[in-house]
Motif scaffolding. Sequence first.
Motif, PDB file in Angstrom:
ATOM      1  N   ALA A 128       0.803  -0.970   0.095  1.00  0.00           N
ATOM      2  CA  ALA A 128      -0.007   0.010  -0.013  1.00  0.00           C
ATOM      3  C   ALA A 128       1.055   1.242  -0.117  1.00  0.00           C
ATOM      4  N   GLN A 129       2.057   1.039   0.644  1.00  0.00           N
ATOM      5  CA  GLN A 129       2.924   2.365   0.608  1.00  0.00           C
ATOM      6  C   GLN A 129       3.757   2.566  -0.506  1.00  0.00           C
ATOM      7  N   GLN A 132       0.393   3.798  -5.843  1.00  0.00           N
ATOM      8  CA  GLN A 132      -0.734   4.312  -6.023  1.00  0.00           C
ATOM      9  C   GLN A 132      -1.930   3.675  -6.417  1.00  0.00           C
ATOM     10  N   THR A 133      -2.430   3.383  -5.473  1.00  0.00           N
ATOM     11  CA  THR A 133      -3.909   2.379  -5.663  1.00  0.00           C
ATOM     12  C   THR A 133      -4.658   2.388  -4.592  1.00  0.00           C
ATOM     13  N   ASN A 134      -5.913   2.404  -4.414  1.00  0.00           N
ATOM     14  CA  ASN A 134      -6.688   2.275  -3.241  1.00  0.00           C
ATOM     15  C   ASN A 134      -6.778   0.911  -3.142  1.00  0.00           C
ATOM     16  N   LEU A 135      -6.179   0.476  -1.861  1.00  0.00           N
ATOM     17  CA  LEU A 135      -6.147  -0.689  -1.583  1.00  0.00           C
ATOM     18  C   LEU A 135      -7.407  -1.344  -0.288  1.00  0.00           C
ATOM     19  N   TYR A 136      -8.038  -2.462  -0.756  1.00  0.00           N
ATOM     20  CA  TYR A 136      -8.914  -3.074   0.376  1.00  0.00           C
ATOM     21  C   TYR A 136      -8.545  -4.559   0.568  1.00  0.00           C
ATOM     22  N   PHE A 137      -8.893  -4.956   2.048  1.00  0.00           N
ATOM     23  CA  PHE A 137      -8.608  -6.342   2.373  1.00  0.00           C
ATOM     24  C   PHE A 137      -9.973  -6.809   2.730  1.00  0.00           C
ATOM     25  N   LEU A 138     -10.329  -8.151   1.897  1.00  0.00           N
ATOM     26  CA  LEU A 138     -11.635  -8.597   2.382  1.00  0.00           C
ATOM     27  C   LEU A 138     -11.259 -10.123   2.702  1.00  0.00           C
ATOM     28  N   ASN A 173      -2.836   1.602   5.698  1.00  0.00           N
ATOM     29  CA  ASN A 173      -3.061   1.979   4.532  1.00  0.00           C
ATOM     30  C   ASN A 173      -3.814   1.520   3.703  1.00  0.00           C
ATOM     31  N   SER A 174      -4.756   0.482   4.308  1.00  0.00           N
ATOM     32  CA  SER A 174      -5.759  -0.027   3.542  1.00  0.00           C
ATOM     33  C   SER A 174      -7.108  -0.414   4.107  1.00  0.00           C
ATOM     34  N   GLU A 175      -7.936  -0.451   3.510  1.00  0.00           N
ATOM     35  CA  GLU A 175      -9.201  -0.471   4.252  1.00  0.00           C
ATOM     36  C   GLU A 175      -9.480  -2.199   4.350  1.00  0.00           C
ATOM     37  N   LEU A 176     -10.035  -2.219   5.860  1.00  0.00           N
ATOM     38  CA  LEU A 176     -10.357  -3.696   5.750  1.00  0.00           C
ATOM     39  C   LEU A 176     -11.912  -3.926   6.045  1.00  0.00           C
ATOM     40  N   ILE A 177     -12.309  -4.815   5.095  1.00  0.00           N
ATOM     41  CA  ILE A 177     -13.987  -5.178   4.971  1.00  0.00           C
ATOM     42  C   ILE A 177     -14.208  -6.503   5.697  1.00  0.00           C
ATOM     43  N   ASP A 178     -14.653  -6.250   6.960  1.00  0.00           N
ATOM     44  CA  ASP A 178     -15.036  -7.097   7.894  1.00  0.00           C
ATOM     45  C   ASP A 178     -16.434  -7.568   7.649  1.00  0.00           C
TER      46      ASP A 178
END
Length: 376
Positions: A128-129, A132-138, A173-178
């Motif tokens: 993520a660092q 340059q991309t929007n990072l999501y962890f599902l 630096n990423s969005e966690l989708i729980d």
Amino acid sequence: MRSKKLSPAIFFAGCILLFTICGNLLFLLPQHTYSENENRYLTTLKKPTVSGFLDTSMQKNFTDGSNDQFIGRDLWMKFATALQHSIGFQDIGGVYLGKNGYYFERILNSQLSETRYLNNLQMLEQFAQTYQTNLYFLPVPSKGTILKKQLPDHAVLYQEDKLYTQAAEQLHNSELIDIRSLLTDIEDKVALYFKTDHHWTMHAAYLAYTAWCQMQEQTPKPISQFSPKCASDKFFGTLYSKAPDFQVQPDQLYLPFHVPEAKIIIDETQTNSIYDWNKLDTKDKYGVYFGGNFGRIDIYTKSSSDNKTLLVIKDSFANSFIPFIMADYAHIVMIDFRYYNMPYSSLMNEIQPDDTLVLYEISNFAQDTNFLKILK
């Protein structure tokens, strides 16, 4: 009048005769190279050699080959499962036999490396660092976490809640989708996981899609818009293959039939459908999605007006999620590190994804020894 009893000598001789006949048939009948039920290649018996005898490979080949080529192997496996189940066994070959025909993979804390899991999370942070991309962890919750009511009594599984807590603490630096609560709230209303397989169903993947849309600040399409239909009612999954039983009923495999037209490139081979319909005639029916798992799959659609690119780093759970998001991207690139060996930095420079989604079943992510490829 005295009842006639079978002489122990006759019984013993009969057993010897039966095993002798079966043993001879091992060499006389054609050998099978692949078990569709177990979804694996079988050991075939090789001709004996002096060198094989000296290095003990011949003995091992005979033992493994005899097990794999035994006459009526699938039938005997069903008898063995039925017998063990009838006398109270709940764990057979690493599979829990749950309630209402549910199978569960037995994964314990001792089978997971906390160090590897934390390293994988750290590499996700470095990724993520770097780009340059929007990072999501599902991370997809395991079947046993959501369907606790269906587990056999006193079943023990790994501490999944701890893994989610660590992900929330480590990822900045990423969005966690729980999606755990989303699935738990509806688990008694719709089938979220196959009974005989470890994968989630189309309905669970759709719920994950709604959580994805919420993260993207989009309105999810109703599931009816995807025209879901039952593609097969004869699906027996991988967990069933480990402990086949006469009484277990097959699962129904639902697919979203209304998906955008697309050009699909699977490891440089082009097709026009995300579905490989031939897979429905095989044991591996979940392989209907893309024909299975491959190193790289490119999906090009004309339905998106944003001309956006999505990179999906995934295991097989992502395959049933992709149909729901196809209309939102002009280009989707799916990467499976088990089969992808090209430099990852070159891929990022090539596609320059707007969004990146890392979608794994959480225990698979914790055990993934290939995730280090994300930084190469």
